[in-house]
Design an enzyme around this catalytic site. Structure first.
Site, short mmCIF file in Angstrom:
data_model
loop_
_atom_site.label_atom_id
_atom_site.label_comp_id
_atom_site.label_asym_id
_atom_site.label_seq_id
_atom_site.Cartn_x
_atom_site.Cartn_y
_atom_site.Cartn_z
N LYS A 15 -10.72 -12.57 -15.79
CA LYS A 15 -11.01 -12.78 -17.20
C LYS A 15 -10.49 -14.12 -17.74
CE LYS A 15 -12.64 -10.51 -20.86
NZ LYS A 15 -13.84 -9.66 -20.81
N HIS A 41 8.26 -8.00 -3.21
CA HIS A 41 6.97 -8.41 -3.78
C HIS A 41 7.09 -9.78 -4.44
CE1 HIS A 41 4.59 -4.74 -3.23
NE2 HIS A 41 5.77 -4.15 -3.23
N GLY A 50 0.85 -1.19 0.00
CA GLY A 50 0.00 0.00 0.00
C GLY A 50 0.88 1.23 0.00
N ASP A 75 -17.88 -12.13 -21.53
CA ASP A 75 -18.46 -12.26 -20.19
C ASP A 75 -19.94 -12.65 -20.22
OD1 ASP A 75 -15.96 -11.42 -19.55
OD2 ASP A 75 -16.55 -9.37 -19.04
N CYS A 77 5.30 -6.16 1.84
CA CYS A 77 5.68 -4.74 1.76
C CYS A 77 4.98 -3.95 2.88
CB CYS A 77 5.37 -4.20 0.36
SG CYS A 77 6.16 -2.62 0.06
N TYR A 78 4.03 -3.09 2.55
CA TYR A 78 3.31 -2.37 3.60
C TYR A 78 2.71 -3.36 4.60
CZ TYR A 78 -0.15 0.62 5.91
OH TYR A 78 -0.89 1.28 6.85
N GLU A 130 4.76 -11.53 -5.60
CA GLU A 130 3.73 -11.73 -6.63
C GLU A 130 4.17 -11.26 -8.02
OE1 GLU A 130 3.78 -9.53 -4.26
OE2 GLU A 130 2.79 -7.65 -4.76
#
Ligand code: XMP
Length: 509
Positions: A367, A169, A55, A227, A82-83, A171
């Site tokens: 998606k 990070h 964040g 969708d 992180c944050y 990710e």
């Protein structure tokens, strides 16, 4: 109970990516705003683990977003990123400082010590950093689990309480062993088995909607996009003829698209399918309109009017079904604090119509997951993997005033360009033709001509927020240009758009 990991959102830019990474381990990752779920609720929901996201704030600022420290006493494993790591340290008795001169951004050499979070990670590797604050002293019970040259605590762990924090990070793809770290947390530490698959999702959803909607009349606005098509296919499997799909053909579709959608749903899925031919109606409303926003507004409103009229004909409809997907839910800030943009599906239909219930069978999926579901349900590849197409359709690709003649011309030019691009393989993210309002002089068969200018556009992008123009081979452009000018008498000139986004947008209007 379904295995799931809670991704507690503190406003970091990679939060959706974290949830996706969890799901890549076949565990359901669910994002919730940090202040919208209490420790009691977390315990009740049966989450197997919690990830605190990054964040933009500093934990010691008075109004910094903070979770309840009781979260760390639930006995559920927690990974702070992180944050999130700084917050974990701050709330459990550690010390955070600002590294004014030692901020780390980008790829950074990481040295790890042992421990379950780093199983299989070499002692030295590369991670992705983006921080100014850092953990200067780990809280009681924690030990330093990794360092970098500038960061005395690049990771910390309290193994007895299963609390972990990483300053980097895991990710993002730039962290060499990021997926290993996440795997260690999700599977090794949280004990998830990875049972969440798309087949499982389909089975559960079909059972759920059969139970909840069977016998009710359900209406779905089918645009022919990925969708709404996948939502229709899923509900078709659950409730069959209780589902009515209304496909408003506004005459702004690409060549052959209306028939393709109709064939797919009428013949293969056996739902009630209504194709409303509203072409004349839309053309009349759009006559003389040149301003792009005005075009969009007219189309949105007219869509609702047509849809409403069809719904009325059906009598009492209890349920409206929509193809809302997870990023729509997260970004619209539904029940959420950090609203990024407000998103309306099919022009905010529920606001103007009277339904007892809304069904959004894809509201938990990203998606690519929606595409997987579509493929498994047997939707044609051309539909499941189709490129995005704007709601207002070709109206925003005919520059200036819209006429039937111009739409027909654009449909042909666009079909030729798509055909030539597809024949060359290696597809751009989006590729289409635009009919400009620029006339130009040409010469055909020794005679002077004065015709339309067609622009070709192809972009490469991951998220459509930014995009680069695609370096299509000259041969493809050459073939498209010569076919368009030869086959379409009214076109004298073809140009290729070499502008990226920003500064341009993908669409011309
Ligand atoms: P822009 O032009 O904003 O396009 O760079 C980004 C992506 O969004 C699509 N797009 C729309 N989609 N309704 C939609 O459903 C719209 O009004 C609209 N305008 C743009 C565009 O095709 C591209 O994929």
């Amino acid at each position: 109970m379904q295995e799931k990991i809670l991704v507690l959102d503190f406003g970091g830019q990679y939060n959706q990516l974290i949830a996706r990474r969890v799901r890549e381990h076949h565990v359901y990752g669910e994002i919730k705003p940090y202040n919208k779920i209490s420790p009691q609720q977390i315990a009740r929901e049966g989450y197997r683990g919690i990830i605190l996201t990054g964040g933009p704030n500093s934990v010691y600022e008075p109004d910094a977003p903070r979770c309840d420290a009781a979260l760390f006493d639930l006995g559920i494993p927690v990974l702070g990123i992180c944050y999130g790591a700084q917050l974990m340290a701050y709330l459990t008795g550690g010390e955070i400082k600002s590294a004014k001169h030692a901020s780390e951004y980008g790829k950074t050499a990481l040295s790890v010590r042992s421990g379950p979070l780093f199983a299989g990670v070499p002692r030295e590797s590369v991670c992705w950093m983006s921080h100014t604050d850092y953990i200067a002293a780990v809280p009681p019970g924690f030990s330093v689990a990794a360092t970098t040259d500038n960061c005395p605590c690049a990771a910390m762990a309290d193994e007895s309480r299963r609390l972990y924090g990483v300053q980097f990070h895991p990710e993002v793809a730039h962290t060499e062993y990021g997926m290993t770290v996440l795997h260690n947390f999700i599977i090794g530490i949280c004990g998830c088995r990875g049972l969440w698959t798309m087949e499982d999702f389909i089975t559960r959803s079909v059972a759920k909607y059969r139970r909840e909607l069977g016998g009710k009349k359900v209406l779905l606005a089918l645009s022919g996009g990925v969708d709404s098509s996948v939502a229709a296919a899923l509900l078709a499997r659950a409730i069959g003829r209780d589902l009515t799909c209304v496909f408003v053909d506004h005459g702004l579709l690409r060549k052959g698209e209306g028939d393709f959608v109709e064939q797919t749903f009428r013949d293969r899925f056996g739902v009630n399918f209504i194709r409303v031919n509203a072409q004349q109606r839309f053309l009349e409303k759009l006559a003389g309109v040149t301003e792009p926003e005005r075009k969009r507004k007219i189309i949105g409103e007219e869509f609702i009017r047509v849809f409403e009229a069809e719904a009325k004909k059906l009598g009492r409809v209890q349920v409206l079904a929509q193809g809302t997907i997870y990023p729509d839910v997260v970004e619209s800030g539904r029940g959420d604090s950090a609203t990024i943009k407000s998103h309306h599906n099919v022009g905010g239909l529920p606001a103007v119509m009277d339904f007892e219930q809304i069904a959004e069978p894809l509201a938990d999926l990203f998606k690519d997951e929606v595409r997987q579901v579509g493929a498994q349900l047997g939707l044609p590849r051309a539909l499941v993997y189709r490129q995005p197409f704007p709601g207002p359709g070709l109206a925003v690709r005919v520059i200036g005033e819209i006429t039937r003649e111009k739409l027909d011309l654009l449909r042909e030019a666009d079909a030729i360009f798509r055909e030539e691009t597809e024949a060359a393989g290696d597809l751009p993210s989006q590729y289409f033709a635009v009919l400009t309002d620029l006339r130009s002089v040409g010469v055909k068969g020794d005679a002077r001509t004065y015709g339309y200018t067609v622009a070709l556009r192809a972009v490469t992008t991951d998220d459509f927020m930014t995009a680069t123009w695609t370096r299509l081979p000259y041969e493809v452009l050459e073939r498209a240009s010569s076919r368009i000018t030869n086959e379409l008498g009214q076109v004298t000139r073809v140009v290729y758009d070499i502008t990226s986004k920003p500064p341009a947008t993908v669409e011309w209007e």
